[in-house]
Scaffold this active site. Sequence first.
Site, PDB file in Angstrom:
ATOM      1  N   LYS A 112       0.312  -1.357   0.074  1.00 12.76           N
ATOM      2  CA  LYS A 112       0.378   0.149  -0.143  1.00 12.76           C
ATOM      3  C   LYS A 112       0.830   1.357  -0.048  1.00 12.76           C
ATOM      4  CE  LYS A 112      -4.577  -2.319   1.376  1.00 12.76           C
ATOM      5  NZ  LYS A 112      -3.962  -3.034   1.982  1.00 12.76           N
TER       6      LYS A 112
HETATM    7  C1  LIG Z   1      -4.520  -4.799   1.217  1.00 12.28           C
HETATM    8  C2  LIG Z   1      -3.749  -6.081   0.439  1.00 12.28           C
HETATM    9  C3  LIG Z   1      -3.833  -7.051   0.327  1.00 12.28           C
HETATM   10  C4  LIG Z   1      -4.570  -6.478  -0.473  1.00 12.28           C
HETATM   11  O1  LIG Z   1      -4.849  -5.758  -1.837  1.00 12.28           O
HETATM   12  P1  LIG Z   1      -7.022  -5.446  -2.248  1.00 12.28           P
HETATM   13  O2  LIG Z   1      -5.791  -4.766  -3.664  1.00 12.28           O
HETATM   14  O3  LIG Z   1      -7.035  -4.905  -1.407  1.00 12.28           O
HETATM   15  O4  LIG Z   1      -7.416  -6.560  -3.408  1.00 12.28           O
HETATM   16  C5  LIG Z   1      -3.427  -7.531  -0.396  1.00 12.28           C
HETATM   17  N1  LIG Z   1      -2.055  -7.589   0.649  1.00 12.28           N
HETATM   18  C6  LIG Z   1      -1.476  -7.249   1.596  1.00 12.28           C
HETATM   19  C7  LIG Z   1      -0.725  -7.320   2.458  1.00 12.28           C
HETATM   20  C8  LIG Z   1      -2.646  -5.793   1.612  1.00 12.28           C
HETATM   21  O5  LIG Z   1      -2.010  -5.052   2.979  1.00 12.28           O
END
Ligand SMILES: *Cc1c(COP(=O)(O)O)cnc(C)c1O
Length: 473
Positions: A112
């Site tokens: 993120k």
């Molecule tokens: C947020 C997240 C996901 C999922 O990603 P999306 O874009 O919501 O599908 C997968 N793995 C981790 C470690 C995350 O923080």
Amino acid sequence: MRYCSTRGDAPVLGFDEVLLTGLASDGGLYLPEAWPHFSAADLDELAGLPYPELAARIMRPFVVGSVVAERFDLLVAEAYAGFEHAAVTPLKQLDARLWLLELFHGPTLAFKDVALQLLGLLFDAILSARGQRLTIVGATSGDTGSAAIEACRDRAHVEIFMLHPKGRTSEVQRRQMTTVQAANVHNIAIEGSFDDCQDLVKALFNDRGFRAELPLSAVNSINWARVMAQIVYYFAAGLALGAIGPGGRRPLAFVVPTGNFGNVFAGYAAKRMGLPIETLVVASNANDILARFFETGALAMETVVPTLSPSMDIQVSSNFERLLFEAADRDGALVRSLLDRFREARRVELGEQLWQAIRSDFQGFRLDDAGTLAEMALRRQESGELIDPHSAVGTAAARSLELDRRLPVVALGTAHPAKFPDAVEKATGERPPLPPRLADLYERPERFEVLPADTEVLKAHIRSRSALAGAAA
Ligand SMILES: *Cc1c(COP(=O)(O)O)cnc(C)c1O
């Protein structure tokens, strides 16, 4: 670039409005009116560029009219300067045809950061140009909170209040939020569940009086700018593996551990923009609504079960709406009626045409916790790598799906193993150490307030702590 809503009934906006607004006024999500397309010659020119320059070239068409190119390029360079790896999102080979795209070299060790580090700078730049300031309020069960806080810390035009359920996040996750020493960062531990935190945030956003006192915003996963920033690393992987660039036009496959569908939708966008992606694998844990959809053509909601990969513990993937809109040839009224039915009946059949349209680009995969632990152990044995439980759901998909043997497969590594040390230790017997810059995380002083799950108490607290409320009074 102008943006339209997936429900077809909201004003068309420019990039800066879309960034600050998040959700469209008709309840839909914003998408560009047309996808920029990179010809073979355009793609050749991307070869060998450092990540920040590649990122600027890929994203520039999306911000035209809102941020001038020179300024944008500087913001992008600043966003990725804080990553620990020179490649920003390096590829690591795991077996003969599988590569892990490591997206976790940012400040909070999860993918993120790739989007949010840029988002914080864009918010600040656009607000500064308008002479405005904003208060960001959010609720987190762990991951997103720290990435949002790192994105907003020390920015002059935003302040952030982040709610987490007291005692219900992991210690690493809590400390990544509460040890940030910045005057514009406010952590609040709510005596309640994550749902209570979300309800409180919703109550604030629905409170017109309060919003008149204090302009509020969110940095949640439906924000278009987050998807935009995630498109870049698909191209970076494609260039590194010779899928594009001089002499190359070799299709590849991506496997994406999925929760809210933002990350994998960015892969779809990259495909629309000219990256030759043969298939996108949507990898889910036991919360498998999407895997069931690919099998049956129906979206059917079930209750969320907690797993070892908590960031994927989601039943309603909000960004799936963007794909529905595309698959339905941008028929906003159809999207709205399907989603209304889904919300009322908790189940909707999309019909043969939409189902097949989606299956031409995507396939599903699911893995339970036992399978996740086994996959983590096996990767450790085969390649010496410790991988986190979210990434393991993806690498297991690459192992067991019948993908064309000639395709290179890229699995997205969404979190650093040290972010989920208990699960990694359970699977492999080894506890992954925090990287050097976070090595003293457990010694750093924490700063947070504890509040009951009460809207009036929360409002009073925010008023008393907000620099912006003080300024308005
Ligand atoms: C947020 C997240 C996901 C999922 O990603 P999306 O874009 O919501 O599908 C997968 N793995 C981790 C470690 C995350 O923080």
